[in-house]
Design a protein around this motif. Sequence first.
Motif, PDB file in Angstrom:
ATOM      1  N   GLU A 185      -2.829   2.592   5.875  1.00 23.76           N
ATOM      2  CA  GLU A 185      -2.964   1.200   5.723  1.00 23.76           C
ATOM      3  C   GLU A 185      -1.926   0.138   4.440  1.00 23.76           C
ATOM      4  N   SER A 186      -2.686  -0.318   4.220  1.00 25.27           N
ATOM      5  CA  SER A 186      -1.763  -0.640   3.211  1.00 25.27           C
ATOM      6  C   SER A 186      -2.854  -0.632   1.966  1.00 25.27           C
ATOM      7  N   LEU A 187      -1.976   0.284   1.298  1.00 26.99           N
ATOM      8  CA  LEU A 187      -2.496   0.548  -0.750  1.00 26.99           C
ATOM      9  C   LEU A 187      -2.653  -0.759  -1.703  1.00 26.99           C
ATOM     10  N   SER A 189      -2.773  -0.676  -4.466  1.00 26.18           N
ATOM     11  CA  SER A 189      -2.958   0.285  -6.303  1.00 26.18           C
ATOM     12  C   SER A 189      -2.109   0.462  -6.140  1.00 26.18           C
ATOM     13  N   ASP A 190      -1.012   0.767  -7.042  1.00 26.77           N
ATOM     14  CA  ASP A 190      -0.011   1.520  -6.881  1.00 26.77           C
ATOM     15  C   ASP A 190       0.433   2.765  -6.372  1.00 26.77           C
ATOM     16  N   PRO A 191       2.058   3.104  -6.671  1.00 21.01           N
ATOM     17  CA  PRO A 191       2.074   4.096  -5.569  1.00 21.01           C
ATOM     18  C   PRO A 191       0.722   5.357  -6.317  1.00 21.01           C
ATOM     19  N   ILE A 192       0.802   6.357  -5.374  1.00 18.91           N
ATOM     20  CA  ILE A 192      -0.233   7.558  -5.741  1.00 18.91           C
ATOM     21  C   ILE A 192       0.885   8.929  -5.186  1.00 18.91           C
TER      22      ILE A 192
ATOM     23  N   TYR B  15       6.022   5.432   4.725  1.00 18.43           N
ATOM     24  CA  TYR B  15       7.270   4.686   4.372  1.00 18.43           C
ATOM     25  C   TYR B  15       8.583   5.729   4.020  1.00 18.43           C
ATOM     26  N   LEU B 177       2.792   5.548  -1.059  1.00 19.04           N
ATOM     27  CA  LEU B 177       4.135   4.053  -2.028  1.00 19.04           C
ATOM     28  C   LEU B 177       2.593   2.428  -1.265  1.00 19.04           C
ATOM     29  N   GLY B 178       2.285   3.163   0.110  1.00 14.37           N
ATOM     30  CA  GLY B 178       1.515   1.554  -0.075  1.00 14.37           C
ATOM     31  C   GLY B 178       1.862   0.618   0.395  1.00 14.37           C
ATOM     32  N   ASP B 179       3.221  -0.057   0.728  1.00 12.34           N
ATOM     33  CA  ASP B 179       3.963  -0.686   0.935  1.00 12.34           C
ATOM     34  C   ASP B 179       5.474  -0.308   1.371  1.00 12.34           C
ATOM     35  N   ARG B 182       8.327   0.167   7.258  1.00 12.47           N
ATOM     36  CA  ARG B 182       7.707   1.915   7.902  1.00 12.47           C
ATOM     37  C   ARG B 182       8.707   2.542   8.781  1.00 12.47           C
TER      38      ARG B 182
END
Lengths: 219, 219
Positions: A185-187, A189-192, B15, B177-179, B182
């Motif tokens: 789901e939305s993290l 944090s910054d991109p990992i 994403y 990316l986290g956001d 999608r």
Amino acid sequence: MGTVFANVSISLDGYIAGPNDSRENPLGDGGEQLHEWMVDTESWKDQHGHDGGETNRDSEIVAESNENVGAAIMGRRMFDNDEGPWGDDPFEGYWGDDPPFAVPVFVLTHHPREPLEMDGGTTFHFVTDGIERALKRASDTVDDEDIEIVGGATVIQQFIEAGLIDELQLHVVPVLLGDGIRLFESLDSDPIELERTRMVGSPDVTHLWFDVETDRNEQ
Amino acid sequence: MGTVFANVSISLDGYIAGPNDSRENPLGDGGEQLHEWMVDTESWKDQHGHDGGETNRDSEIVAESNENVGAAIMGRRMFDNDEGPWGDDPFEGYWGDDPPFAVPVFVLTHHPREPLEMDGGTTFHFVTDGIERALKRASDTVDDEDIEIVGGATVIQQFIEAGLIDELQLHVVPVLLGDGIRLFESLDSDPIELERTRMVGSPDVTHLWFDVETDRNEQ
């Protein structure tokens, strides 16, 4: 300790369970499709106390993931699909009298409970003070063995966001479920960045291994 | 016609663009990471009118995806990141005077516009009557060549839901990316089975090909 890892079957559109999960339907509608590749293997059957099964590449991969696990961590919902207090005669979880873990399992919960010793080497310990403490307690029980973050999705996300996980083992099942519980789901944090270290294709599933660049890994 | 396919770079968390996309920032924040593996290749540079670039496995895969494309379909936002009417002096899109397609491109929009002929063989045709009509018009321009569904995500989803796409080529970049946007938002259909037909790993990306079981494929 060894590696801290998660080992998850996931649909191509990112779900690890279907919609409408409940105590009676823990994988959600259609979620069992994500595990079909695994439950037919000899390794999985052996781990769950059954004979037979397929001896194929998938079976080797199941065995390999499990062979060095010394402790496991899971969320309360993965234990019993409940988030309320335990009650007077609490459910002993989904996993039967002889759970397939055969190691200490640390269950993240807001509600204290005495340890629950099952057959076959599994003891459930209930941890009320967060993921770092659960990892510390798990690491205290192992030497150089691995620690598996069993799930669910929010627990794995918390470990990723906190930089506490070394490896993701994803078993990508070629289905678009369209709804359910997403692994990512939305993290918060910054991109990992990750590194794909290995890939194995079998007819029913694509196995991918990723190292995660984390604070813990940089130390 | 040949194959109807989509060919998409995607983060491990699903994403195809980062958050905050706009005309000035069409890939969204961090979205350029998803294309780095590709823009360094000789094939991509050649397609975009540049010399040089890497001649590696990734470059071969870029070339192979493009070599039989006879027509393309994209959404209005992928043309100019706008959904309003065209105005008196409309923007000619992101793609420059000599767009990299070199084939007819059918742009899905609610607003009629005359065809826009660019250099190098690309003509943008604006289609106001839906995806099936766009596919029919694209198929009328090709013999046995392929039709690429360029994007964006909602257009690809519509083609999948309508059972009109044969193949997904996914280039999975090992980043969370986290956001953002999608590729697979919630599908408006029952679960859809796919078959992974091919996989190639290169250091920066995992290439996966899936056949989609669709109504069109069953005919």
